[in-house]
Design a protein around this motif. Sequence first.
Motif, PDB file in Angstrom:
ATOM      1  N   THR A 243       0.813  -1.218   0.000  1.00  0.00           N
ATOM      2  CA  THR A 243       0.000   0.000   0.000  1.00  0.00           C
ATOM      3  C   THR A 243       0.848   1.270   0.000  1.00  0.00           C
ATOM      4  OG1 THR A 243      -0.101   0.030   2.416  1.00  0.00           O
ATOM      5  CG2 THR A 243      -1.848  -1.156   1.253  1.00  0.00           C
ATOM      6  N   THR A 244       2.119   1.153   0.285  1.00  0.00           N
ATOM      7  CA  THR A 244       3.056   2.291   0.392  1.00  0.00           C
ATOM      8  C   THR A 244       2.723   3.180   1.579  1.00  0.00           C
ATOM      9  OG1 THR A 244       3.340   2.265  -1.996  1.00  0.00           O
ATOM     10  CG2 THR A 244       4.160   4.216  -0.825  1.00  0.00           C
ATOM     11  N   VAL A 245       1.437   3.514   1.745  1.00  0.00           N
ATOM     12  CA  VAL A 245       1.027   4.349   2.871  1.00  0.00           C
ATOM     13  C   VAL A 245       0.152   3.518   3.804  1.00  0.00           C
ATOM     14  CG1 VAL A 245       1.094   6.427   1.454  1.00  0.00           C
ATOM     15  CG2 VAL A 245      -1.058   5.214   1.740  1.00  0.00           C
ATOM     16  N   LEU A 246       0.046   3.959   5.050  1.00  0.00           N
ATOM     17  CA  LEU A 246      -0.757   3.309   6.074  1.00  0.00           C
ATOM     18  C   LEU A 246      -1.689   4.346   6.695  1.00  0.00           C
ATOM     19  CD1 LEU A 246       2.091   1.100   7.460  1.00  0.00           C
ATOM     20  CD2 LEU A 246      -0.132   0.220   6.747  1.00  0.00           C
ATOM     21  N   PRO A 247      -2.741   3.923   7.406  1.00  0.00           N
ATOM     22  CA  PRO A 247      -3.696   4.890   7.965  1.00  0.00           C
ATOM     23  C   PRO A 247      -3.155   5.601   9.201  1.00  0.00           C
ATOM     24  CG  PRO A 247      -4.346   2.672   8.548  1.00  0.00           C
ATOM     25  CD  PRO A 247      -3.183   2.529   7.608  1.00  0.00           C
ATOM     26  N   SER A 248      -2.061   6.304   9.016  1.00  0.00           N
ATOM     27  CA  SER A 248      -1.440   7.012  10.134  1.00  0.00           C
ATOM     28  C   SER A 248      -2.226   8.253  10.518  1.00  0.00           C
ATOM     29  CB  SER A 248       0.004   7.388   9.780  1.00  0.00           C
ATOM     30  OG  SER A 248       0.058   8.073   8.549  1.00  0.00           O
ATOM     31  N   TRP A 249      -3.101   8.740   9.617  1.00  0.00           N
ATOM     32  CA  TRP A 249      -3.940   9.896   9.951  1.00  0.00           C
ATOM     33  C   TRP A 249      -5.426   9.564   9.951  1.00  0.00           C
ATOM     34  CZ3 TRP A 249      -2.385  13.895  12.516  1.00  0.00           C
ATOM     35  CH2 TRP A 249      -1.048  14.295  12.438  1.00  0.00           C
ATOM     36  N   SER A 250      -5.901   8.715   9.036  1.00  0.00           N
ATOM     37  CA  SER A 250      -7.323   8.372   9.083  1.00  0.00           C
ATOM     38  C   SER A 250      -7.600   7.119   8.270  1.00  0.00           C
ATOM     39  CB  SER A 250      -8.189   9.528   8.565  1.00  0.00           C
ATOM     40  OG  SER A 250      -8.015   9.704   7.177  1.00  0.00           O
ATOM     41  N   ILE A 251      -8.805   6.576   8.482  1.00  0.00           N
ATOM     42  CA  ILE A 251      -9.273   5.405   7.754  1.00  0.00           C
ATOM     43  C   ILE A 251     -10.779   5.529   7.595  1.00  0.00           C
ATOM     44  CG2 ILE A 251      -9.569   4.016   9.846  1.00  0.00           C
ATOM     45  CD1 ILE A 251      -8.685   1.563   8.239  1.00  0.00           C
ATOM     46  N   ALA A 252     -11.312   5.038   6.466  1.00  0.00           N
ATOM     47  CA  ALA A 252     -12.757   5.008   6.251  1.00  0.00           C
ATOM     48  C   ALA A 252     -13.102   3.755   5.463  1.00  0.00           C
ATOM     49  CB  ALA A 252     -13.241   6.257   5.520  1.00  0.00           C
ATOM     50  N   ALA A 253     -14.356   3.303   5.600  1.00  0.00           N
ATOM     51  CA  ALA A 253     -14.834   2.095   4.928  1.00  0.00           C
ATOM     52  C   ALA A 253     -16.112   2.392   4.166  1.00  0.00           C
ATOM     53  CB  ALA A 253     -15.078   0.974   5.942  1.00  0.00           C
ATOM     54  N   GLY A 254     -16.265   1.727   3.030  1.00  0.00           N
ATOM     55  CA  GLY A 254     -17.482   1.830   2.227  1.00  0.00           C
ATOM     56  C   GLY A 254     -17.350   0.954   0.997  1.00  0.00           C
ATOM     57  N   ASP A 255     -18.480   0.503   0.474  1.00  0.00           N
ATOM     58  CA  ASP A 255     -18.486  -0.406  -0.673  1.00  0.00           C
ATOM     59  C   ASP A 255     -18.552   0.419  -1.955  1.00  0.00           C
ATOM     60  OD1 ASP A 255     -18.776  -2.457  -2.459  1.00  0.00           O
ATOM     61  OD2 ASP A 255     -20.683  -3.197  -1.655  1.00  0.00           O
ATOM     62  N   TYR A 256     -17.389   0.879  -2.455  1.00  0.00           N
ATOM     63  CA  TYR A 256     -17.435   1.809  -3.575  1.00  0.00           C
ATOM     64  C   TYR A 256     -17.642   1.133  -4.921  1.00  0.00           C
ATOM     65  CZ  TYR A 256     -12.378   1.188  -4.757  1.00  0.00           C
ATOM     66  OH  TYR A 256     -11.135   0.708  -5.140  1.00  0.00           O
ATOM     67  N   ASP A 257     -17.525  -0.210  -4.990  1.00  0.00           N
ATOM     68  CA  ASP A 257     -17.864  -0.907  -6.235  1.00  0.00           C
ATOM     69  C   ASP A 257     -19.168  -1.692  -6.116  1.00  0.00           C
ATOM     70  OD1 ASP A 257     -16.921  -2.829  -4.532  1.00  0.00           O
ATOM     71  OD2 ASP A 257     -15.595  -3.783  -5.992  1.00  0.00           O
ATOM     72  N   ASN A 258     -19.894  -1.505  -4.989  1.00  0.00           N
ATOM     73  CA  ASN A 258     -21.224  -2.086  -4.804  1.00  0.00           C
ATOM     74  C   ASN A 258     -21.246  -3.603  -4.997  1.00  0.00           C
ATOM     75  OD1 ASN A 258     -22.471   0.368  -4.201  1.00  0.00           O
ATOM     76  ND2 ASN A 258     -22.978   0.801  -6.326  1.00  0.00           N
ATOM     77  N   ASN A 259     -20.196  -4.298  -4.525  1.00  0.00           N
ATOM     78  CA  ASN A 259     -20.154  -5.748  -4.698  1.00  0.00           C
ATOM     79  C   ASN A 259     -20.525  -6.511  -3.426  1.00  0.00           C
ATOM     80  OD1 ASN A 259     -17.887  -5.488  -3.075  1.00  0.00           O
ATOM     81  ND2 ASN A 259     -16.568  -6.755  -4.358  1.00  0.00           N
ATOM     82  N   GLY A 260     -20.922  -5.781  -2.372  1.00  0.00           N
ATOM     83  CA  GLY A 260     -21.356  -6.435  -1.148  1.00  0.00           C
ATOM     84  C   GLY A 260     -20.309  -6.533  -0.072  1.00  0.00           C
TER      85      GLY A 260
ATOM     86  N   ASN B 289     -17.184  -4.317   1.958  1.00  0.00           N
ATOM     87  CA  ASN B 289     -16.677  -2.966   2.152  1.00  0.00           C
ATOM     88  C   ASN B 289     -15.207  -2.853   1.769  1.00  0.00           C
ATOM     89  OD1 ASN B 289     -18.849  -1.358   2.927  1.00  0.00           O
ATOM     90  ND2 ASN B 289     -18.781  -2.108   5.035  1.00  0.00           N
ATOM     91  N   ASP B 290     -14.882  -1.716   1.155  1.00  0.00           N
ATOM     92  CA  ASP B 290     -13.526  -1.362   0.787  1.00  0.00           C
ATOM     93  C   ASP B 290     -13.002  -0.348   1.797  1.00  0.00           C
ATOM     94  OD1 ASP B 290     -13.985  -2.804  -1.767  1.00  0.00           O
ATOM     95  OD2 ASP B 290     -15.314  -1.110  -2.170  1.00  0.00           O
ATOM     96  N   LEU B 291     -11.723   0.015   1.686  1.00  0.00           N
ATOM     97  CA  LEU B 291     -11.092   0.915   2.642  1.00  0.00           C
ATOM     98  C   LEU B 291     -10.339   2.016   1.928  1.00  0.00           C
ATOM     99  CD1 LEU B 291      -9.558  -1.841   4.946  1.00  0.00           C
ATOM    100  CD2 LEU B 291     -11.543  -0.429   5.514  1.00  0.00           C
ATOM    101  N   VAL B 292     -10.222   3.162   2.596  1.00  0.00           N
ATOM    102  CA  VAL B 292      -9.299   4.198   2.167  1.00  0.00           C
ATOM    103  C   VAL B 292      -8.435   4.565   3.361  1.00  0.00           C
ATOM    104  CG1 VAL B 292     -10.999   6.053   2.615  1.00  0.00           C
ATOM    105  CG2 VAL B 292      -9.024   6.489   1.136  1.00  0.00           C
TER     106      VAL B 292
END
Length: 679
Positions: free
Chosen positions: A215-232, A234-237
């Motif tokens: 991933t090169t980067v890690l959630p050192s400042w924030s993280i969020a979840a949501g199903d952005y491809d609507n496949n059932g 959840n994905d992460l940012v």
Amino acid sequence: MKKITSALVLFFSISFAVAQSSCATALSVALNSTTTAPAFSGENGAAPTQLCSMGNGTASKGKWYKYTATQNINITVSTLLAQNNNSDTRLIVYSGDCSALFCVGSNDDYNGTNSSQVAFAAILGTTYIFAFDNKFSSAGFDFTVMETAPAGPDRLSFTSQIVTGIVGGYNNCVADMNGDYLDDIVSAVSATQLAITYQQVGGTFSTTTYTVPNTTVLPSWSIAAGDYDNNGYNDLVYGSGSGVVFLKANSDGTGYTTDRKTQNYLVQRTNFVDINNDGKLDAFACDDNAPNRYYMNDGVNLNHIQGGIGDFASGGNYASNWFDYDNDGDIDMYLAKCGQGGSGTGGNIDQLHRNNGNGTFTNVATEANMANPEQTWSGACGDFNNDGWMDVIVGVNSASNGYSNVKRNNGNGTFTSVTAGSGYDTNTSLGREYVAQDFDNDGFLDVLGSGNNIMFGDGNFHFTPNPNTYNLSTVDRPIGDLNNDGFLDIQNGTNVLFNNGNTNKWLNVNLRGIQSNRNGIGARVEIYGSWGQQIRYVQSGTGFQNMSTITAHFGLGQATTIDQVVIKWPSGIIDTINSVNPNQSISVIEGATLAVNSFNNTVFSVYPNPTKNVVNIQFKDNLNVTLKSAFVYDLTGKLVLQTNDLNQPINVEKLATGTYILSISDTQDRNYIQKFIKE
């Protein structure tokens, strides 16, 4: 003889031992003791303060101490002592061992002083490590390790329990990751490993560690979840000091791919939100040093855009919170700013971005009285007086421009400060993370905020702190129902603070979007009963850095029934459920409560309806979209049939008798739905 009627005498020791300069050789200190730490000189081994999101700064030397708890006890470590003459210290408290430290708490400016103080609930047998560094001063100082007497009975109590499999060190996420409507815990182990601690039926957990592309980067400042491809699934940012990365779940949730975006910038809060309301989740990222960034979802890629929603040239954008403040049916955004720059219109002050309904946003903070000058890193947003309008508690992380500010939504596009007499007017504690939830299920929103405490609301903008604080770090505090008992728990490092609950009742509402995004993010959930009304907005990424549950949670007090539950979806569809019993989780699929003839999409109709064998699709005249796939769902949200051949009738002969939703998607992944009955 002199008679002593009552006395409380507390004896404590004074130590003059010289601290070691590494975690491995940390000196033991006793409870109820004062220790003298001499001036920094030849030490090295500064503490890894980034674990507490403090940044290493210029610290080069460290002093390390440790204490092992012999009982469950509340402890305060402090340099707020007269003999220190306000010496500028910085303190980080860890648990774990030296090879895997987990943040318990940190502080460098306690209540406006240069002293540092951390209070926490110590657990029997756990070793706690106290690290000081020389970022601000190399002078010597004294510090105390004291038992903190409880201030009185808890308004609500929690039991802290270690949950095997949770990994600390970065901002964590609580969300349903596998579609079973149970909150799970997501930990970033490393740039190539992701751990998900799945909640099982019955309250146990099972952890799976996934290997992911770097991933090169890690959630050192924030993280969020949501199903952005609507496949059932959840994905992460992740948000870091050098940009964002998306982790996308595959079609069965058994693996993740990495989409590292090339933009290099200092990210603060991240969210998933459908900015243009096309049924696909976009992503938003607060830029600390420039105008904000967002990533628009075209159905295949998340495309980078900068500017248009928070354009202050030098950034200072800390937390974005998406909800409909003016009740016009579209999602607006309150932007918490660091407040550096003063209170004028040109200062770096809070913003309120009104959705114009055409894909653009306008900052209306000044006219709405939301151009708050306080230096806030997040705000708690919710309907605190249950009048159907979203209010904001402007949480403060630095007292340079004032303390926390309670803003009531007047229902006319403006807000009024009602801080006086609220309890926040006498609350001088500071913090980064402010989140609104009903922890005691009394029907009124509370705030998990500064001071490692919960401020309990009474529905009339009065807030009372719990007398006892808990072992809450400044980093890991995501909220969710982690034992499925209807009371909200708090994940904290490798522990979960399980809510011990009370006799109050509750309701959890889980959504399954069809025309809207699959999570239903942006939906407004309303409940009505003897108390009047309550509302929740389904959100991804509240507070400053963690990800709390997507489930809409309601406390009901002692109410024995819910007259009505109303879901207002981003698509405009409204589902209504009458006479709902409390103390349950309900799952609502978009359009499930509507009658067969209630749908009126502009693309197609179906016949015959009801049907026994096949469903024919009748396309409308002058169709200006290209259609590609049809999906059939039952009323639990389960996909039961799929076809890409829209020129043939859909054979539904094998489906069980019942009501179904037919969703047809176009090449832009927009969905159009109709309901039919299988006889």
